[in-house]
Scaffold this active site. Sequence first.
Site, PDB file in Angstrom:
ATOM      1  N   CYS A 179       0.835  -1.195   0.000  1.00 31.61           N
ATOM      2  CA  CYS A 179       0.000   0.000   0.000  1.00 31.61           C
ATOM      3  C   CYS A 179       0.875   1.252   0.000  1.00 31.61           C
ATOM      4  CB  CYS A 179      -0.997  -0.032   1.160  1.00 31.61           C
ATOM      5  SG  CYS A 179      -2.323   1.200   0.985  1.00 31.61           S
ATOM      6  N   GLU A 188      -2.833  -8.557   3.249  1.00 33.34           N
ATOM      7  CA  GLU A 188      -3.163  -9.031   4.604  1.00 33.34           C
ATOM      8  C   GLU A 188      -4.651  -8.911   4.911  1.00 33.34           C
ATOM      9  OE1 GLU A 188      -2.505  -4.611   5.260  1.00 33.34           O
ATOM     10  OE2 GLU A 188      -1.777  -6.170   3.885  1.00 33.34           O
ATOM     11  N   HIS A 203      -4.087  -4.392  -0.141  1.00 34.38           N
ATOM     12  CA  HIS A 203      -3.640  -4.979   1.122  1.00 34.38           C
ATOM     13  C   HIS A 203      -3.770  -6.501   1.075  1.00 34.38           C
ATOM     14  CE1 HIS A 203      -3.208  -1.369   3.661  1.00 34.38           C
ATOM     15  NE2 HIS A 203      -4.152  -0.860   2.896  1.00 34.38           N
TER      16      HIS A 203
END
Length: 207
Positions: free
Chosen positions: A79, A191, A189
Amino acid sequence: MIGIVDYKMGNLASVINAFAKVGADTTLESDPAKLNQYDKLILPGVGAYGDAMEHLRANGMDAAVIDFAASGKPLLGICLGMQLLFESSEEFAKDENGTQGLGLIPGKVVAFDEKKFDHPLKVPHMGWNELFQQQKTALFKGLDKDFYLYFVHSFHAVCDDQYVIGKTHYGYEFVSAVQNGNIYGIQPHPEKSHENGLKIIENFAKL
């Protein structure tokens, strides 16, 4: 050993948890002198470009990340961390040269140009969107040619196609993933992107 650069500008807990889910241990590192001890490095980031660069420069972490990249070991920017890999950003720029970044990938970061949108959309770009692979890369091994990830951002990178491994469409096509040798960057992202994101994280851990 996988280090996560801790410079007070990232959603660190979710990154740590995602790596743990794929069986990879990570260590938060705030000491620039210790970066070179890691086999791989993550540069996360949430927030403003200028603030992030100030935090990195405050204790010499910017130079340490550049030195790590020069070692040839894998580095992944996520990001805002991806955006910091570039030479400059328009965000809070004081002149036409922009806010200076790490300069590890030739190119710059610009705001979404809503005048170019093919239909009205909200900025920031937030939510699930498709990443279209542009080149074969170890980072996307085992994933479909096009796959969905979770995005939250108002700025995006502009660079030569030789560095582009992923593009996404939001109003117009923009660069969403890059690679320059051992240096990787991804705008969404991983994650927060469930199975597809975990696969990217697993792939990076195995580099």
